[in-house]
Design a protein around this motif. Structure first.
Motif, PDB file in Angstrom:
ATOM      1  N   UNK A   1       0.806  -0.102  -1.530  1.00 47.67           N
ATOM      2  CA  UNK A   1      -0.639  -0.022  -1.263  1.00 47.67           C
ATOM      3  C   UNK A   1      -0.931   0.415   0.164  1.00 47.67           C
ATOM      4  N   UNK A   2      -0.146  -0.091   1.113  1.00 46.09           N
ATOM      5  CA  UNK A   2      -0.405   0.236   2.521  1.00 46.09           C
ATOM      6  C   UNK A   2       0.017   1.658   2.891  1.00 46.09           C
ATOM      7  N   UNK A   3       0.667   2.348   1.941  1.00 46.82           N
ATOM      8  CA  UNK A   3       1.061   3.728   2.202  1.00 46.82           C
ATOM      9  C   UNK A   3       2.251   3.826   3.134  1.00 46.82           C
ATOM     10  N   UNK A   4       3.049   2.750   3.229  1.00 40.59           N
ATOM     11  CA  UNK A   4       4.190   2.737   4.152  1.00 40.59           C
ATOM     12  C   UNK A   4       5.442   3.328   3.521  1.00 40.59           C
TER      13      UNK A   4
ATOM     14  N   UNK B   1       4.200  -7.738  -6.459  1.00 44.33           N
ATOM     15  CA  UNK B   1       3.770  -6.509  -5.792  1.00 44.33           C
ATOM     16  C   UNK B   1       4.483  -6.411  -4.452  1.00 44.33           C
ATOM     17  N   UNK B   2       4.851  -5.209  -4.075  1.00 40.28           N
ATOM     18  CA  UNK B   2       5.368  -4.944  -2.728  1.00 40.28           C
ATOM     19  C   UNK B   2       4.313  -4.087  -2.015  1.00 40.28           C
ATOM     20  N   UNK B   3       3.682  -4.671  -1.000  1.00 45.40           N
ATOM     21  CA  UNK B   3       2.556  -4.014  -0.336  1.00 45.40           C
ATOM     22  C   UNK B   3       2.901  -2.723   0.406  1.00 45.40           C
ATOM     23  N   UNK B   4       4.206  -2.429   0.528  1.00 42.45           N
ATOM     24  CA  UNK B   4       4.565  -1.138   1.121  1.00 42.45           C
ATOM     25  C   UNK B   4       3.915   0.013   0.347  1.00 42.45           C
TER      26      UNK B   4
ATOM     27  N   UNK C   1       5.671  -8.151   2.952  1.00 43.92           N
ATOM     28  CA  UNK C   1       4.921  -7.343   1.976  1.00 43.92           C
ATOM     29  C   UNK C   1       5.066  -7.829   0.540  1.00 43.92           C
TER      30      UNK C   1
ATOM     31  N   UNK D   1      -3.793  -0.256  -6.658  1.00 44.89           N
ATOM     32  CA  UNK D   1      -2.728  -0.844  -7.476  1.00 44.89           C
ATOM     33  C   UNK D   1      -3.059  -0.886  -8.976  1.00 44.89           C
TER      34      UNK D   1
ATOM     35  N   UNK E   1      -2.548   2.396 -10.619  1.00 47.43           N
ATOM     36  CA  UNK E   1      -1.106   2.582 -10.861  1.00 47.43           C
ATOM     37  C   UNK E   1      -0.647   1.788 -12.093  1.00 47.43           C
ATOM     38  N   UNK E   2      -1.085   0.525 -12.179  1.00 46.68           N
ATOM     39  CA  UNK E   2      -0.666  -0.337 -13.307  1.00 46.68           C
ATOM     40  C   UNK E   2      -1.069   0.295 -14.643  1.00 46.68           C
TER      41      UNK E   2
ATOM     42  N   UNK F   1       5.989   1.503  -5.663  1.00 52.02           N
ATOM     43  CA  UNK F   1       4.762   1.648  -6.447  1.00 52.02           C
ATOM     44  C   UNK F   1       3.671   0.729  -5.900  1.00 52.02           C
ATOM     45  N   UNK F   2       2.428   1.123  -6.150  1.00 47.72           N
ATOM     46  CA  UNK F   2       1.267   0.404  -5.611  1.00 47.72           C
ATOM     47  C   UNK F   2       0.926  -0.815  -6.458  1.00 47.72           C
ATOM     48  N   UNK F   3       1.183  -0.721  -7.743  1.00 46.38           N
ATOM     49  CA  UNK F   3       0.847  -1.821  -8.653  1.00 46.38           C
ATOM     50  C   UNK F   3       1.977  -2.815  -8.809  1.00 46.38           C
TER      51      UNK F   3
ATOM     52  N   UNK G   1      -5.267 -10.709   3.020  1.00 42.09           N
ATOM     53  CA  UNK G   1      -5.426  -9.268   2.793  1.00 42.09           C
ATOM     54  C   UNK G   1      -6.838  -8.822   3.191  1.00 42.09           C
TER      55      UNK G   1
END
Lengths: 183, 183
Positions: B129-132, B124-127, A30, A166, A169-170, B137-139, B77
């Motif tokens: 954006x993916x809602x995991x 970015x950590x996609x956890x 991720x 994202x 959020x930013x 944070x999404x950004x 993605x």
């Protein structure tokens, strides 16, 4: 046997579920790093190149295209208006990100979207940028996004989907920016 | 009589001083509104049109060009990588804005800049954006900008100039975003 890809809102839902499963098995997948290289031309005129990035555990050195994007300032702000200005580019990033996030998360939730368009505006008081009033912020005081979405989803559902963006959020939360000067 | 425009860093310093004087005489001239219209294509693929804006007390309905910019997602993605993604577009906006702000404020302060380039990256950590993981944070967790500036100015001076950037303010501080859904 003929199989049909499970596409919703232009998103391959099977691949999306697979991506989520991979990330759950190996959280390091991720981690992404996006990059840009900016070159000054003169005044407020710049060109940015976008190429490599890191993600799903590896470097991606090439892209389909060698993307370049310019920025300039409008003539009343002493530019030559050869490209959108950085504030307008923020609106482009935000509109695109909200829209993409809604398309992806709607797909993941079985919600069909037939069409989306949005109008964004952001207001600025130049007293900030010009250094005339330290109490006035330099960036947008606020941004308004007006969406028209063709879908059976409720407004509440659409709003919930948009919150995964994202760039939303930013912009709405503080994002640390470290500036280094190299010789 | 031949007069030569007072240009520094590509910025017309006489016009800049004039603009500041006008704003000091009539603060309403400092109010600007920038706008964008975004249209969804499919998945994460969008196109943004930039045209009119409001500033210096009037509407500006047309621009030199009818600017359009696209956004898409990288293939890992689930995009088709037909354009930079929204996170990369944020880096473009930030790099261009920091650079333009430095060119303008250096010009206003009699500082000459011969060249500028910067490399930006954001992680970015996609956890998110993916809602995991709602804690992620999404950004971007953070953005780093590495500048090479050809100038006699000190690092301290350059850093002070960069702080006038509106997009730096938008990203590092919370900026309210209102989302409306219209029928």
């Amino acid at each position: 046997m003929i199989t049909t890809a499970n596409i919703k809102n232009g998103v391959n839902v099977d691949q999306l579920v697979e991506t989520i499963n991979h990330v759950q098995q190996d959280p390091s997948l991720a981690k992404f790093e996006f990059r840009a290289k900016n070159n000054w031309i003169d005044g407020g005129h710049c060109v940015t190149s976008i190429q490599d990035f890191y993600g799903v555990g590896q470097e991606h050195p090439v892209r389909k295209d060698n993307f370049t994007m310019e920025a300039d300032h409008v003539e009343v702000l002493l530019g030559q208006d050869q490209a959108p200005n950085p504030a307008e580019i923020v609106l482009h990033a935000l509109g695109s990100c909200l829209t993409g996030a809604m398309a992806y998360h709607a797909a993941a939730n079985g919600i069909e979207i037939e069409g989306m368009e949005s109008r964004l505006n952001g207001d600025v008081d130049l007293h900030g940028f010009l250094g005339l009033d330290p109490e006035v912020r330099k960036g947008f005081n606020g941004i308004t996004v007006k969406f028209k979405v063709k879908s059976d989803a409720s407004e509440e559902q659409l709003r919930a989907l948009s919150q995964f963006s994202p760039v939303f959020d930013i912009i709405t939360n503080p994002t640390p920016v470290t500036i280094e000067f190299e010789k």
